[in-house]
Structures are given as structure tokens and as C-alpha cells.
Scaffold this motif. Structure first.
Motif, PDB file in Angstrom:
ATOM      1  N   MET A   1     -39.474  40.446 -57.152  1.00 50.73           N
ATOM      2  CA  MET A   1     -39.540  41.285 -56.082  1.00 50.73           C
ATOM      3  C   MET A   1     -40.253  40.487 -54.874  1.00 50.73           C
ATOM      4  SD  MET A   1     -38.430  44.481 -55.652  1.00 50.73           S
ATOM      5  CE  MET A   1     -38.388  45.634 -54.318  1.00 50.73           C
ATOM      6  N   ASN A   2     -40.684  39.553 -55.052  1.00 53.55           N
ATOM      7  CA  ASN A   2     -41.393  38.910 -53.851  1.00 53.55           C
ATOM      8  C   ASN A   2     -40.699  37.944 -52.867  1.00 53.55           C
ATOM      9  OD1 ASN A   2     -44.030  39.947 -54.402  1.00 53.55           O
ATOM     10  ND2 ASN A   2     -44.562  38.234 -55.671  1.00 53.55           N
ATOM     11  N   GLN A   3     -39.519  38.423 -52.684  1.00 53.92           N
ATOM     12  CA  GLN A   3     -38.614  37.845 -51.802  1.00 53.92           C
ATOM     13  C   GLN A   3     -39.141  37.972 -50.278  1.00 53.92           C
ATOM     14  OE1 GLN A   3     -35.016  39.148 -53.242  1.00 53.92           O
ATOM     15  NE2 GLN A   3     -35.017  41.110 -52.182  1.00 53.92           N
ATOM     16  N   LYS A   4     -38.684  37.205 -49.482  1.00 49.93           N
ATOM     17  CA  LYS A   4     -39.070  37.356 -48.061  1.00 49.93           C
ATOM     18  C   LYS A   4     -37.836  38.142 -47.557  1.00 49.93           C
ATOM     19  CE  LYS A   4     -42.555  35.846 -45.601  1.00 49.93           C
ATOM     20  NZ  LYS A   4     -43.705  37.258 -45.125  1.00 49.93           N
ATOM     21  N   LEU A   5     -38.125  39.184 -46.874  1.00 53.21           N
ATOM     22  CA  LEU A   5     -37.104  39.967 -46.357  1.00 53.21           C
ATOM     23  C   LEU A   5     -36.793  39.437 -44.793  1.00 53.21           C
ATOM     24  CD1 LEU A   5     -37.770  43.482 -47.744  1.00 53.21           C
ATOM     25  CD2 LEU A   5     -36.241  41.932 -48.532  1.00 53.21           C
ATOM     26  N   GLU A   6     -35.710  39.814 -44.084  1.00 60.11           N
ATOM     27  CA  GLU A   6     -35.463  39.320 -42.964  1.00 60.11           C
ATOM     28  C   GLU A   6     -36.123  40.455 -42.074  1.00 60.11           C
ATOM     29  OE1 GLU A   6     -31.390  39.416 -40.247  1.00 60.11           O
ATOM     30  OE2 GLU A   6     -31.329  38.316 -42.210  1.00 60.11           O
ATOM     31  N   PRO A   7     -36.771  40.153 -41.010  1.00 64.28           N
ATOM     32  CA  PRO A   7     -37.679  41.018 -40.073  1.00 64.28           C
ATOM     33  C   PRO A   7     -36.927  41.907 -39.491  1.00 64.28           C
ATOM     34  CG  PRO A   7     -37.966  38.516 -39.465  1.00 64.28           C
ATOM     35  CD  PRO A   7     -37.006  38.656 -40.500  1.00 64.28           C
ATOM     36  N   ASP A   8     -37.296  42.991 -39.433  1.00 64.03           N
ATOM     37  CA  ASP A   8     -36.533  44.370 -38.608  1.00 64.03           C
ATOM     38  C   ASP A   8     -36.533  43.898 -37.439  1.00 64.03           C
ATOM     39  OD1 ASP A   8     -35.796  46.565 -37.966  1.00 64.03           O
ATOM     40  OD2 ASP A   8     -36.662  47.795 -39.425  1.00 64.03           O
ATOM     41  N   PRO A   9     -35.680  43.996 -36.487  1.00 66.98           N
ATOM     42  CA  PRO A   9     -35.626  43.903 -35.015  1.00 66.98           C
ATOM     43  C   PRO A   9     -36.329  45.006 -34.191  1.00 66.98           C
ATOM     44  CG  PRO A   9     -33.458  44.311 -35.915  1.00 66.98           C
ATOM     45  CD  PRO A   9     -34.218  44.298 -37.142  1.00 66.98           C
ATOM     46  N   ASP A  10     -36.339  46.222 -35.104  1.00 67.17           N
ATOM     47  CA  ASP A  10     -36.945  47.079 -34.324  1.00 67.17           C
ATOM     48  C   ASP A  10     -38.572  47.362 -34.063  1.00 67.17           C
ATOM     49  OD1 ASP A  10     -34.636  48.281 -34.263  1.00 67.17           O
ATOM     50  OD2 ASP A  10     -34.837  49.572 -36.225  1.00 67.17           O
ATOM     51  N   PHE A  11     -39.150  46.284 -34.632  1.00 68.64           N
ATOM     52  CA  PHE A  11     -40.580  46.081 -34.691  1.00 68.64           C
ATOM     53  C   PHE A  11     -40.970  44.943 -33.835  1.00 68.64           C
ATOM     54  CE2 PHE A  11     -39.959  48.918 -38.392  1.00 68.64           C
ATOM     55  CZ  PHE A  11     -40.572  50.139 -37.946  1.00 68.64           C
ATOM     56  N   THR A  12     -42.111  44.861 -33.138  1.00 64.46           N
ATOM     57  CA  THR A  12     -42.499  43.688 -32.597  1.00 64.46           C
ATOM     58  C   THR A  12     -43.453  43.040 -33.480  1.00 64.46           C
ATOM     59  OG1 THR A  12     -44.548  44.758 -31.946  1.00 64.46           O
ATOM     60  CG2 THR A  12     -42.744  45.036 -30.329  1.00 64.46           C
ATOM     61  N   GLU A  13     -43.598  41.760 -33.245  1.00 65.46           N
ATOM     62  CA  GLU A  13     -44.423  40.837 -33.942  1.00 65.46           C
ATOM     63  C   GLU A  13     -46.088  41.442 -34.493  1.00 65.46           C
ATOM     64  OE1 GLU A  13     -43.955  38.171 -35.802  1.00 65.46           O
ATOM     65  OE2 GLU A  13     -41.884  38.115 -35.156  1.00 65.46           O
ATOM     66  N   GLU A  14     -46.382  42.227 -33.402  1.00 61.65           N
ATOM     67  CA  GLU A  14     -47.724  42.847 -33.662  1.00 61.65           C
ATOM     68  C   GLU A  14     -47.481  43.880 -34.552  1.00 61.65           C
ATOM     69  OE1 GLU A  14     -46.255  42.539 -30.250  1.00 61.65           O
ATOM     70  OE2 GLU A  14     -47.350  40.678 -29.811  1.00 61.65           O
ATOM     71  N   GLU A  15     -46.423  44.660 -34.329  1.00 65.17           N
ATOM     72  CA  GLU A  15     -46.232  45.786 -35.215  1.00 65.17           C
ATOM     73  C   GLU A  15     -46.282  45.394 -36.700  1.00 65.17           C
ATOM     74  OE1 GLU A  15     -44.417  49.326 -32.455  1.00 65.17           O
ATOM     75  OE2 GLU A  15     -43.245  47.456 -33.146  1.00 65.17           O
ATOM     76  N   ARG A  16     -45.400  44.343 -36.881  1.00 65.25           N
ATOM     77  CA  ARG A  16     -45.184  43.703 -38.113  1.00 65.25           C
ATOM     78  C   ARG A  16     -46.344  43.030 -38.920  1.00 65.25           C
ATOM     79  NH1 ARG A  16     -41.486  40.110 -36.737  1.00 65.25           N
ATOM     80  NH2 ARG A  16     -39.847  41.948 -36.503  1.00 65.25           N
ATOM     81  N   ALA A  17     -47.108  42.421 -37.878  1.00 64.39           N
ATOM     82  CA  ALA A  17     -48.465  41.895 -38.348  1.00 64.39           C
ATOM     83  C   ALA A  17     -49.515  42.945 -38.970  1.00 64.39           C
ATOM     84  CB  ALA A  17     -48.961  40.909 -37.537  1.00 64.39           C
ATOM     85  N   GLU A  18     -49.334  43.996 -37.970  1.00 62.13           N
ATOM     86  CA  GLU A  18     -50.241  45.168 -38.420  1.00 62.13           C
ATOM     87  C   GLU A  18     -50.004  45.840 -39.728  1.00 62.13           C
ATOM     88  OE1 GLU A  18     -52.052  49.559 -36.897  1.00 62.13           O
ATOM     89  OE2 GLU A  18     -50.391  48.188 -35.572  1.00 62.13           O
ATOM     90  N   PHE A  19     -48.521  45.871 -39.891  1.00 60.78           N
ATOM     91  CA  PHE A  19     -47.910  46.563 -41.046  1.00 60.78           C
ATOM     92  C   PHE A  19     -48.369  45.579 -42.441  1.00 60.78           C
ATOM     93  CE2 PHE A  19     -44.575  46.708 -44.202  1.00 60.78           C
ATOM     94  CZ  PHE A  19     -44.686  48.002 -44.748  1.00 60.78           C
ATOM     95  N   GLU A  20     -48.218  44.171 -42.304  1.00 62.53           N
ATOM     96  CA  GLU A  20     -48.519  43.220 -43.445  1.00 62.53           C
ATOM     97  C   GLU A  20     -49.969  43.534 -43.642  1.00 62.53           C
ATOM     98  OE1 GLU A  20     -46.848  39.567 -42.135  1.00 62.53           O
ATOM     99  OE2 GLU A  20     -44.862  40.499 -42.625  1.00 62.53           O
ATOM    100  N   ARG A  21     -50.787  43.544 -42.735  1.00 62.60           N
ATOM    101  CA  ARG A  21     -52.167  43.591 -42.926  1.00 62.60           C
ATOM    102  C   ARG A  21     -52.545  44.987 -43.672  1.00 62.60           C
ATOM    103  NH1 ARG A  21     -56.132  46.157 -40.722  1.00 62.60           N
ATOM    104  NH2 ARG A  21     -54.605  47.026 -38.854  1.00 62.60           N
ATOM    105  N   LEU A  22     -52.082  45.903 -43.363  1.00 56.19           N
ATOM    106  CA  LEU A  22     -52.260  47.147 -43.967  1.00 56.19           C
ATOM    107  C   LEU A  22     -51.739  47.213 -45.156  1.00 56.19           C
ATOM    108  CD1 LEU A  22     -51.596  49.924 -40.981  1.00 56.19           C
ATOM    109  CD2 LEU A  22     -53.841  49.188 -42.184  1.00 56.19           C
ATOM    110  N   GLU A  23     -50.503  46.568 -45.421  1.00 58.34           N
ATOM    111  CA  GLU A  23     -49.903  46.495 -46.793  1.00 58.34           C
ATOM    112  C   GLU A  23     -51.048  45.666 -47.818  1.00 58.34           C
ATOM    113  OE1 GLU A  23     -46.014  44.472 -46.893  1.00 58.34           O
ATOM    114  OE2 GLU A  23     -45.596  46.255 -48.173  1.00 58.34           O
ATOM    115  N   LYS A  24     -51.583  44.558 -47.204  1.00 56.41           N
ATOM    116  CA  LYS A  24     -52.562  43.738 -48.248  1.00 56.41           C
ATOM    117  C   LYS A  24     -53.786  44.468 -48.395  1.00 56.41           C
ATOM    118  CE  LYS A  24     -50.732  39.430 -46.813  1.00 56.41           C
ATOM    119  NZ  LYS A  24     -50.948  38.374 -45.906  1.00 56.41           N
ATOM    120  N   GLU A  25     -54.290  45.261 -47.462  1.00 54.43           N
ATOM    121  CA  GLU A  25     -55.433  46.284 -47.572  1.00 54.43           C
ATOM    122  C   GLU A  25     -55.429  47.158 -48.499  1.00 54.43           C
ATOM    123  OE1 GLU A  25     -56.964  47.481 -44.018  1.00 54.43           O
ATOM    124  OE2 GLU A  25     -57.261  45.433 -43.273  1.00 54.43           O
TER     125      GLU A  25
END
Length: 74
Positions: A1-25
Motif C-alpha cells: 500500500m506504499n505505492q506512489k500515487l499520481e499527484p492530484d491536479p486539483d491541488f497546488t504543490e504547497e497544498e500537497r506538501a502541507e497535506f503530506e506533512r500533516l499526514e506524517k505528523e
């Protein structure tokens, strides 16, 4: 389940980075379902001997309303 998914075009790089940071925390944790015990109540079943009569009365009343509607339309 640790596969890399294709980035969602609806989100910017900053939003995606914030989501990944929150997901790790705050990683996702499965919470077991809580079973709520309810005491059994021994009460008689509802009276259903007049259900057909009530249904027929309801159908007749609805038919009367439909007839009134169709008559007043003309």
C-alpha cells in the motif's frame, strides 16, 4: 500500500506538501468499532390487524384528491 500515487491536479504543490506533512505528523489509525449493548425488552409486537384497513382508507382518500385535482384542472 506504499505505492506512489499520481499527484492530484486539483491541488497546488504547497497544498500537497502541507497535506503530506500533516499526514506524517498525524498518521491514519484504524479505530475498532465500539459495541453498544442494549438491554432486551420483552414487549408485545405492535397491533397490525387493522393495517390493511388503514391502507385502503389512505388509497381511497388519495384517489378522491386526484379526482378533485383532475376535475379542477379543466
Amino acid at each position: 500500500m506504499n505505492q506512489k500515487l499520481e499527484p492530484d491536479p486539483d491541488f497546488t504543490e504547497e497544498e500537497r506538501a502541507e497535506f503530506e506533512r500533516l499526514e506524517k505528523e498525524h498518521p491514519y489509525k484504524e479505530i475498532p468499532e465500539e459495541v453498544i449493548r442494549v438491554p432486551v425488552q420483552n414487549k408485545p409486537a405492535a397491533d397490525t390487524k387493522h393495517d390493511l384497513l388503514y391502507l385502503l382508507i389512505f388509497i381511497i382518500i388519495m384517489a378522491v384528491f386526484l379526482v378533485i385535482i383532475f376535475i379542477t384542472q379543466n
